[in-house]
Scaffold this motif. Structure first.
Motif, PDB file in Angstrom:
ATOM      1  N   LYS A  19       0.744  -1.064  -0.014  1.00 14.71           N
ATOM      2  CA  LYS A  19      -0.015  -0.037   0.035  1.00 14.71           C
ATOM      3  C   LYS A  19       0.941   1.093   0.090  1.00 14.71           C
ATOM      4  CE  LYS A  19      -4.267   0.773   1.839  1.00 14.71           C
ATOM      5  NZ  LYS A  19      -5.148   0.758   3.180  1.00 14.71           N
ATOM      6  N   GLU A  20       0.784   1.992  -1.146  1.00 15.22           N
ATOM      7  CA  GLU A  20       1.657   3.044  -1.246  1.00 15.22           C
ATOM      8  C   GLU A  20       1.438   4.496  -0.257  1.00 15.22           C
ATOM      9  OE1 GLU A  20       3.852   3.181  -3.689  1.00 15.22           O
ATOM     10  OE2 GLU A  20       3.212   1.524  -5.014  1.00 15.22           O
ATOM     11  N   ALA A  21       2.478   4.880   0.081  1.00 19.94           N
ATOM     12  CA  ALA A  21       2.444   5.981   0.953  1.00 19.94           C
ATOM     13  C   ALA A  21       2.778   7.218   0.342  1.00 19.94           C
ATOM     14  CB  ALA A  21       3.561   5.827   2.071  1.00 19.94           C
ATOM     15  N   ASP A  22       3.419   7.349  -0.894  1.00 15.05           N
ATOM     16  CA  ASP A  22       3.704   8.670  -1.364  1.00 15.05           C
ATOM     17  C   ASP A  22       2.229   9.400  -1.843  1.00 15.05           C
ATOM     18  OD1 ASP A  22       3.299   8.720  -4.810  1.00 15.05           O
ATOM     19  OD2 ASP A  22       3.376   6.875  -3.800  1.00 15.05           O
ATOM     20  N   LYS A  23       2.374  10.877  -1.591  1.00 17.28           N
ATOM     21  CA  LYS A  23       1.296  11.648  -1.823  1.00 17.28           C
ATOM     22  C   LYS A  23       0.332  11.502  -3.085  1.00 17.28           C
ATOM     23  CE  LYS A  23       0.005  16.700  -1.604  1.00 17.28           C
ATOM     24  NZ  LYS A  23       0.645  17.927  -1.773  1.00 17.28           N
ATOM     25  N   LYS A  24       0.955  11.231  -4.282  1.00 15.42           N
ATOM     26  CA  LYS A  24       0.451  11.084  -5.487  1.00 15.42           C
ATOM     27  C   LYS A  24      -0.456   9.703  -5.521  1.00 15.42           C
ATOM     28  CE  LYS A  24       0.413  11.428 -10.435  1.00 15.42           C
ATOM     29  NZ  LYS A  24       1.293  11.625 -11.567  1.00 15.42           N
ATOM     30  N   PHE A  92       9.028  -2.927   6.554  1.00  4.64           N
ATOM     31  CA  PHE A  92       8.930  -1.885   5.329  1.00  4.64           C
ATOM     32  C   PHE A  92       9.171  -0.694   6.050  1.00  4.64           C
ATOM     33  CE2 PHE A  92       4.740  -3.296   6.657  1.00  4.64           C
ATOM     34  CZ  PHE A  92       4.101  -2.197   6.644  1.00  4.64           C
ATOM     35  N   ASP A  93       9.426   0.362   5.190  1.00  6.56           N
ATOM     36  CA  ASP A  93       9.703   1.807   5.399  1.00  6.56           C
ATOM     37  C   ASP A  93       8.322   2.430   5.736  1.00  6.56           C
ATOM     38  OD1 ASP A  93      10.126   4.603   5.640  1.00  6.56           O
ATOM     39  OD2 ASP A  93      11.789   4.283   4.233  1.00  6.56           O
ATOM     40  N   LYS A  94       7.825   2.881   6.730  1.00  3.73           N
ATOM     41  CA  LYS A  94       6.722   3.176   6.838  1.00  3.73           C
ATOM     42  C   LYS A  94       6.411   4.779   6.156  1.00  3.73           C
ATOM     43  CE  LYS A  94       5.295   0.677  10.902  1.00  3.73           C
ATOM     44  NZ  LYS A  94       5.019  -0.308  11.217  1.00  3.73           N
ATOM     45  N   GLU A  95       7.491   5.471   5.882  1.00  5.75           N
ATOM     46  CA  GLU A  95       7.487   6.603   5.156  1.00  5.75           C
ATOM     47  C   GLU A  95       7.133   6.302   3.462  1.00  5.75           C
ATOM     48  OE1 GLU A  95      10.602   9.527   5.565  1.00  5.75           O
ATOM     49  OE2 GLU A  95      10.576   8.972   7.906  1.00  5.75           O
ATOM     50  N   GLU A  96       7.496   5.184   3.233  1.00  6.23           N
ATOM     51  CA  GLU A  96       7.181   4.685   1.675  1.00  6.23           C
ATOM     52  C   GLU A  96       6.033   3.884   1.340  1.00  6.23           C
ATOM     53  OE1 GLU A  96       9.747   2.483  -1.770  1.00  6.23           O
ATOM     54  OE2 GLU A  96      11.076   3.476   0.116  1.00  6.23           O
ATOM     55  N   ILE A  97       5.830   2.935   2.326  1.00 11.83           N
ATOM     56  CA  ILE A  97       4.884   2.150   2.154  1.00 11.83           C
ATOM     57  C   ILE A  97       4.018   2.014   3.431  1.00 11.83           C
ATOM     58  CG2 ILE A  97       4.408  -0.439   1.946  1.00 11.83           C
ATOM     59  CD1 ILE A  97       5.779   0.573  -0.427  1.00 11.83           C
ATOM     60  N   LEU A  98       2.869   2.205   3.257  1.00 13.16           N
ATOM     61  CA  LEU A  98       1.884   2.054   4.429  1.00 13.16           C
ATOM     62  C   LEU A  98       1.522   0.689   5.109  1.00 13.16           C
ATOM     63  CD1 LEU A  98      -0.804   4.440   3.197  1.00 13.16           C
ATOM     64  CD2 LEU A  98       0.975   4.987   4.886  1.00 13.16           C
ATOM     65  N   ASP A  99       1.592  -0.388   4.224  1.00  8.91           N
ATOM     66  CA  ASP A  99       1.204  -1.723   4.532  1.00  8.91           C
ATOM     67  C   ASP A  99       1.434  -2.926   3.413  1.00  8.91           C
ATOM     68  OD1 ASP A  99      -0.074  -3.826   5.981  1.00  8.91           O
ATOM     69  OD2 ASP A  99      -2.193  -3.340   5.463  1.00  8.91           O
ATOM     70  N   VAL A 100       1.945  -3.740   3.910  1.00 15.64           N
ATOM     71  CA  VAL A 100       2.218  -5.057   3.071  1.00 15.64           C
ATOM     72  C   VAL A 100       1.263  -6.218   3.515  1.00 15.64           C
ATOM     73  CG1 VAL A 100       4.023  -6.707   2.204  1.00 15.64           C
ATOM     74  CG2 VAL A 100       4.626  -4.352   2.742  1.00 15.64           C
TER      75      VAL A 100
END
Length: 147
Positions: A19-24, A92-100
């Motif tokens: 699950k993507e964390a980037d703004k777009k 995972f890096d929570k700044e890049e990915i919200l969930d796996v």
């Protein structure tokens, strides 16, 4: 042109998704993937990106149809590999990915546009997986080219 490489990992009729964390693309599900670095082999890039986004070590097993898309005023070449888990250690890096998590193929097929990144392309990926549109890894020749 950017080359994006990633893995589609299937286990028990489920696919490992991020699950993507980037703004777009915030909150949208996708297969683990990312930009291939300069001088990096595409196969290595797919393995690295999958590890960085999921914490899992994988072995590539095949290649799905390659996709060329125009995004953000630039052509992106999407190379998606099928893979199997060698070591499952979800982190995972929570700044890049919200969930796996592992998501059933049925649930992915029922996702709405606002839930799935690259909606048409990723729906086609499921079609390709279900119809075994998978090519052998040997189509990638990693021989070093010498001039």
């Amino acid at each position: 042109m950017k080359v994006i490489a990633g893995c589609v990992i299937k286990k028990d009729d489920k696919i490992l998704m991020v699950k993507e964390a980037d703004k777009k693309h915030y909150g949208k599900w996708n297969y683990p993937a990312g930009k291939v670095e300069e001088f990096e082999k595409v196969t290595n890039g797919a393995i690295r990106e999958t590890f960085e986004e999921t914490g899992c070590t994988v072995k590539l097993t095949g290649v799905l149809p390659i996709v060329s898309v125009d995004l953000e005023n630039e052509t992106h070449l999407l190379i998606r590999f099928t893979a199997e888990i060698i070591k499952e250690d979800i982190k995972f890096d929570k700044e890049e990915i919200l969930d796996v998590k592992w998501i059933s193929i049925c649930d992915i097929k029922n996702m709405k546009r606002e839930e799935l990144r690259g909606y048409e392309t990723n729906k086609k990926t499921i079609y390709d997986i279900e119809n075994n549109n998978i090519y052998p890894l040997e189509i990638f020749d990693n021989t070093k080219y010498n001039d």
